[in-house]
Motif scaffolding. Structure first.
Motif, mmCIF file in Angstrom:
data_model
loop_
_atom_site.group_PDB
_atom_site.id
_atom_site.type_symbol
_atom_site.label_atom_id
_atom_site.label_comp_id
_atom_site.label_asym_id
_atom_site.label_seq_id
_atom_site.Cartn_x
_atom_site.Cartn_y
_atom_site.Cartn_z
ATOM 1 N N VAL A 74 -74.908 -13.347 64.200
ATOM 2 C CA VAL A 74 -74.835 -12.219 65.124
ATOM 3 C C VAL A 74 -74.091 -12.631 66.392
ATOM 4 O O VAL A 74 -74.150 -13.782 66.816
ATOM 5 N N ARG A 103 -68.869 -10.637 69.072
ATOM 6 C CA ARG A 103 -69.096 -10.106 67.723
ATOM 7 C C ARG A 103 -67.901 -10.386 66.823
ATOM 8 O O ARG A 103 -68.051 -10.482 65.595
ATOM 9 N N ASP A 110 -68.161 -12.054 63.153
ATOM 10 C CA ASP A 110 -67.518 -11.494 61.968
ATOM 11 C C ASP A 110 -66.676 -12.558 61.266
ATOM 12 O O ASP A 110 -66.681 -12.666 60.033
ATOM 13 N N HIS A 114 -74.719 -10.673 57.800
ATOM 14 C CA HIS A 114 -74.047 -10.365 59.066
ATOM 15 C C HIS A 114 -74.808 -9.224 59.735
ATOM 16 O O HIS A 114 -74.797 -8.095 59.260
ATOM 17 N N SER A 163 -73.716 -5.002 65.164
ATOM 18 C CA SER A 163 -73.669 -5.133 66.622
ATOM 19 C C SER A 163 -74.645 -4.192 67.315
ATOM 20 O O SER A 163 -74.866 -4.302 68.522
#
Length: 290
Positions: free
Chosen positions: A143, A149, A153, A168, A171
């Motif tokens: 995270v 973010r 990713d 994952h 957000s």
């Protein structure tokens, strides 16, 4: 461009071996609650660390300060930098930057950041964090925050190819309780948090830690509050001649972790890569060259 002055944290690390047992006690107390533990008067910080006032005075002089007031001011400046916004950061660079093209100044700043970042990484801690990231007995959650973010990713894209059981987290903090619900002891949470630090990420870290989840934190040189509950914390130097901080050193550390995690269990990872390529061939997602 000259190097930025060393932080108190860096000075402690550089001089730790020369400190006496009582001086190390104060140093450890300060690092556990940095920099807040050093922002009171010398008598108060000594009492909080359960050492004498002369012990504190001797230690700050060993770090290169003339006395406690100068040491105190250094911590205050770090705290100010820690909470500063884009406009303040840009003003600092505009007033301090030497003559020269921005490209050259930028390149020098990035080079200094990389050097500072990697010179302050403990290899044993890095190896331990990698073993944690490679451990498929627990699930790996990833995270990031408003800016980081993108790093999260990127990390997820690679880790899901390297190992199984990778999640994952979105957000949106409103969805996080659903993830926390499934977290169990032995899981790992890889977190990215840089100034200005996000309170929702800190609360997530606290909730995960209470469930026995081991946290690997990648943050900046001032350290996110999440460091107080993380198993491993890695500080990356981020200042550049811009209103924004740089993620170059952060990305390089992340890529080093990805490479090391891949090598930690290469036989299994190679098998995943081979099977993944077969699936890509079946779906014809990528162009093949003869």
């Amino acid at each position: 461009m000259s190097k930025p002055p060393a932080t108190v944290r860096e000075l402690i690390r550089e001089n730790y071996s020369s400190l006496t047992q009582s001086e190390r006690k104060f140093a450890n107390s300060l690092l556990e609650n940095y920099p807040a533990a050093g922002l009171a008067s010398i008598t108060i910080v000594a009492a909080n660390a359960e050492v004498s006032t002369p012990t504190v005075a001797r230690m700050v002089q060993k770090l290169g300060f003339k006395g406690y007031p100068q040491f105190h001011q250094a911590l205050l400046k770090e705290l100010e930098a820690k909470v500063s916004g884009p406009t303040k950061r840009r003003d600092n660079w505009a007033s301090e930057a030497p003559e020269g093209h921005l490209l050259n100044r930028f390149a020098q700043a990035v080079t200094d950041n990389l050097q500072q970042t990697f010179s302050n990484i403990d290899s044993a801690q890095f190896d331990s964090a990698v073993r944690q990231l490679a451990n498929t007995e627990g699930r790996l959650y990833v995270v990031g925050g408003r800016i980081t973010r993108a790093l999260a990713d990127y990390a997820f894209t690679h880790f899901q190819a390297i190992r199984q059981r990778v999640t994952h987290m979105t957000s949106s903090s409103a969805t996080w309780p659903h993830y926390v619900l499934d977290m169990v002891e032995g899981d790992t949470l890889l977190m990215f948090d840089v100034r200005r630090y996000e309170t929702n990420l800190q609360r997530l870290a606290e909730l995960a830690s209470e469930r026995g989840v081991k946290i690997v934190l990648i943050t900046d040189q001032w350290a996110s509050p999440i460091a107080s509950v993380s198993e491993h914390t890695f500080n990356c130097w981020v200042e550049i001649p811009s209103a924004w901080d740089s993620n170059i050193s952060t990305m390089m550390l992340l890529e080093a972790m990805i490479a090391a995690t891949q090598e930690e269990s290469w036989d299994k990872t190679k098998d995943r890569y081979d099977r993944l390529d077969e699936l890509f061939d079946m779906t014809r997602l990528f162009r093949k060259f003869s």
